[in-house]
Design an enzyme around this catalytic site. Structure first.
Site, PDB file in Angstrom:
ATOM      1  CG  ASP A  74      -4.548  -2.978  -7.301  1.00  0.00           C
ATOM      2  OD1 ASP A  74      -5.518  -3.301  -6.595  1.00  0.00           O
ATOM      3  OD2 ASP A  74      -3.477  -2.551  -6.829  1.00  0.00           O
ATOM      4  CG  HIS A 123      -3.116   0.720 -10.707  1.00  0.00           C
ATOM      5  ND1 HIS A 123      -4.028   1.001  -9.716  1.00  0.00           N
ATOM      6  CD2 HIS A 123      -2.153  -0.045 -10.132  1.00  0.00           C
ATOM      7  CE1 HIS A 123      -3.642   0.445  -8.585  1.00  0.00           C
ATOM      8  NE2 HIS A 123      -2.505  -0.217  -8.808  1.00  0.00           N
ATOM      9  CG  ASP A 177      -8.441   3.567  -7.248  1.00  0.00           C
ATOM     10  OD1 ASP A 177      -9.336   4.370  -7.562  1.00  0.00           O
ATOM     11  OD2 ASP A 177      -8.499   2.844  -6.226  1.00  0.00           O
ATOM     12  NE  ARG A 178      -1.440   4.194  -6.931  1.00  0.00           N
ATOM     13  CZ  ARG A 178      -0.981   4.999  -5.979  1.00  0.00           C
ATOM     14  NH1 ARG A 178      -0.716   6.249  -6.260  1.00  0.00           N
ATOM     15  NH2 ARG A 178      -0.799   4.559  -4.743  1.00  0.00           N
ATOM     16  NE  ARG A 187       2.062  -3.151  -0.521  1.00  0.00           N
ATOM     17  CZ  ARG A 187       2.071  -2.658  -1.753  1.00  0.00           C
ATOM     18  NH1 ARG A 187       1.398  -1.559  -2.018  1.00  0.00           N
ATOM     19  NH2 ARG A 187       2.729  -3.261  -2.724  1.00  0.00           N
ATOM     20  CG  HIS A 238      -3.759  -7.669  -5.913  1.00  0.00           C
ATOM     21  ND1 HIS A 238      -3.490  -7.134  -7.147  1.00  0.00           N
ATOM     22  CD2 HIS A 238      -3.471  -6.694  -5.009  1.00  0.00           C
ATOM     23  CE1 HIS A 238      -3.065  -5.887  -7.008  1.00  0.00           C
ATOM     24  NE2 HIS A 238      -3.049  -5.594  -5.719  1.00  0.00           N
ATOM     25  CG  ASN A 271      -4.317  -2.971  -2.769  1.00  0.00           C
ATOM     26  OD1 ASN A 271      -3.852  -3.510  -3.773  1.00  0.00           O
ATOM     27  ND2 ASN A 271      -3.925  -1.772  -2.376  1.00  0.00           N
ATOM     28  CG  HIS A 272      -5.948   0.402  -5.590  1.00  0.00           C
ATOM     29  ND1 HIS A 272      -6.087   1.761  -5.435  1.00  0.00           N
ATOM     30  CD2 HIS A 272      -4.686   0.106  -5.189  1.00  0.00           C
ATOM     31  CE1 HIS A 272      -4.966   2.269  -4.981  1.00  0.00           C
ATOM     32  NE2 HIS A 272      -4.091   1.291  -4.825  1.00  0.00           N
ATOM     33  CG  ASP A 286      -1.244  -4.127  -9.802  1.00  0.00           C
ATOM     34  OD1 ASP A 286      -0.966  -5.329  -9.750  1.00  0.00           O
ATOM     35  OD2 ASP A 286      -1.327  -3.397  -8.796  1.00  0.00           O
ATOM     36  CG  HIS A 296       0.087  -5.618  -3.769  1.00  0.00           C
ATOM     37  ND1 HIS A 296      -0.860  -4.625  -3.726  1.00  0.00           N
ATOM     38  CD2 HIS A 296       0.512  -5.771  -2.485  1.00  0.00           C
ATOM     39  CE1 HIS A 296      -1.010  -4.224  -2.480  1.00  0.00           C
ATOM     40  NE2 HIS A 296      -0.181  -4.884  -1.707  1.00  0.00           N
TER      41      HIS A 296
END
Length: 529
Positions: free
Chosen positions: A302, A275, A305-306, A431, A383, A334-335, A273, A458
């Site tokens: 990923d 991110h 995001d964030r 989750r 992932h 997943n993002h 990731d 992840h």
């Protein structure tokens, strides 16, 4: 005053109800557990255990509501927060969260009401020619009458609750009139709402940023673009559009499971990731070299995001892929989905830095990303993780129809969301989606598919990586000091053929401009953070 016999009966009955409440709690039926603990308290209010258990169930219910929000499941979250408010009617925090959740659900219902069936939608990319100047229509076309009626229905539902039937009818009529008249004033026909959104692709004379000459993305362009990004300069929409559209065509042609061949004597790098931490991505390239045919990378999902430089990250990765398809491989996380991007910042960032049309373009491209890769028929890279059933073969993964938003269950969901666990077997996911799987599950999957190792991402890890499941599974995470607060290292893995022994390199975070993580995130999410 109750007799001693009655008291004993109440205590005995309360214990029976407590047992049922405990079972409901174990099954994650928190609302039911709360109701049962309340019954037990009514029968025996002196038991501190009943009060403590009910309080804990209440906390878990609110946590689950927040978890649903984090996954974009607003309707499910609403049910939990309604229950929390019912239990704590005077809690201002619970009331505030419920109001915000209600707003989100109403907005979602409105969007659903004016949407069209999937079969009637057309790709926004079909209407964009990045080599010309013009407008790009909405990706959805729908009848004005249908839209007016649907919008009116939603307004009636809201207004009935808020102001009564008379005002509701007036508001609905007003919405319908505005929609129809808006069509006429826009020059549309009586039946089709011809809404367009301008996507200006003309490159202004004063633009001094990176340029793509013709259709070919070159290393010089990518270097100039990265340098501009480093100095917080933007890439022109025309070139951003070209990169995204070229990626769409390239990724659609790939299978859901991509086989990668690493020749003997050559190396290959896997990153986890990122991110949206663009300056840490630049540091990876500083430490390990830029992507090229002789220095290939796989970024394992990923990307966005964030972190608040997600657009810079994704355009850089996409540009390298356009430049040389075998220099970089990209796997879906997943993002890379609408629901995550809406909440965790990428949608807001794209709207701010480019335009709303690009939100739709990126969503389409993310649906084209492969789900997993296999290195030299020996290393499985994904992932998230493995599956809720045994016997899944690589051919099953290749056969997945991935050109969609991630489902909430099934192989595709589990590839993106699952996590390893230390104990054997399988368990529920922390989750709320996917599952947790043990070393025995990993071992069987590897044996059944003649593989040696699972590499996944992840999860943030203190050292940037973690080796689990008797050395058969490695988690790699490449966003150091995640969200500017975790203090973790980042890592990447270099494999060298033919032995493919993983060589793990760790690194620390580097400074970045003073733009905080989640700067573009949904305000609703920040309230729960």
């Amino acid at each position: 005053m109750p007799s001693m016999e009655t008291e004993k009966s109440n205590i005995s009955q309360a214990e029976e109800i407590k047992f049922l409440a405990n079972e409901a709690f174990k099954a994650h039926k928190f609302s039911q557990a709360i109701a049962l603990y309340t019954q037990a308290i009514e029968l025996n209010s002196q038991s501190a255990v009943y009060w403590a258990n009910r309080a804990f169930a209440h906390t878990k219910l609110e946590e689950r509501g927040a978890a649903y929000l984090a996954m974009g499941k607003f309707k499910e979250a609403l049910k939990d927060f309604q229950q929390v408010k019912k239990i704590c009617p005077n809690d201002p925090d619970a009331a505030k969260k419920l109001r915000e959740c209600e707003k989100a659900v109403l907005k979602l219902k409105f969007e659903e009401a004016i949407s069209v069936p999937e079969s009637e939608r057309r790709s926004v990319a079909d209407f964009i020619d990045y080599q010309s100047i013009g407008t790009a229509p909405d990706s959805s076309y729908f009848s004005t009458r249908v839209a007016a009626v649907a919008a009116a229905i939603v307004v009636v539902a809201v207004m009935l609750v808020m102001v009564g039937p008379k005002a509701a009818a007036g508001a609905a009529a007003g919405v319908a009139t505005v929609l129809v008249m808006g069509t006429w004033f826009a020059g549309g026909s009586g039946d089709v709402l011809s809404k367009t959104r301008t996507l200006d692709l003309e490159v202004e004379p004063q633009y001094s940023g990176a340029r793509i000459e013709g259709d070919v993305v070159t290393i010089d362009f990518v270097k100039k673009m990265m340098d501009d990004f480093k100095n917080q300069k933007s890439l022109h929409r025309r070139y951003a559009c070209q990169i995204v559209l070229q990626m769409r065509d390239m990724l659609r042609a790939l299978p859901s499971l991509v086989d990668i061949n690493i020749p003997n004597g050559k190396h290959f790098t896997v990153c986890g990731d990122v991110h949206g931490q663009f300056y840490d991505l630049l540091n990876i390239f500083e430490l390990n070299g830029l992507p090229s045919e002789d220095n290939p990378y796989l970024f394992n999902g990923d990307f966005v995001d964030r972190g608040s430089f997600s657009l810079e990250v994704i355009l850089t990765l996409f540009a390298f892929k356009c430049m040389s398809p075998s220099a970089i491989y990209l796997s879906r996380g997943n993002h890379e989905s609408k629901s995550m991007n809406k909440i965790y910042g990428f949608e807001g960032e794209v709207k701010s830095k480019l335009s709303e049309i690009f939100v739709e373009l990126f969503a389409e491209v993310f649906c084209c990303l492969p789900l997993a890769h296999v290195l030299n028929e020996r290393v499985f890279v994904v992932h998230g993780g493995l599956f809720s059933v045994d016997g899944v073969k690589l051919s099953d993964i290749r056969a997945i129809d991935r050109l969609c938003e991630p489902p909430e269950e099934g192989l595709m969901c589990e590839l993106l969301w699952s996590d390893p666990q230390p104990q054997p077997g399988r368990g529920p996911s922390k989750r709320g989606v996917g599952l947790s799987f043990g070393a025995d599950v990993t071992k069987r999957f590897l044996q059944e598919n003649n593989l040696d190792l699972v590499v996944r991402s992840h999860e943030v890890k203190d050292e940037g990586y973690e080796i689990e499941h008797d050395g058969k599974l490695i988690t790699v995470f490449s966003a150091p000091n995640y969200c500017d607060q975790m203090g973790n290292k980042g890592a990447f893995i270099r494999f060298e053929a033919p032995d493919l022994k993983p060589n793990i390199v760790t690194f620390s975070s580097v400074p970045h401009p003073d733009v905080k993580p989640m700067a573009y995130a949904n305000n609703f999410l920040r309230m729960f953070s």
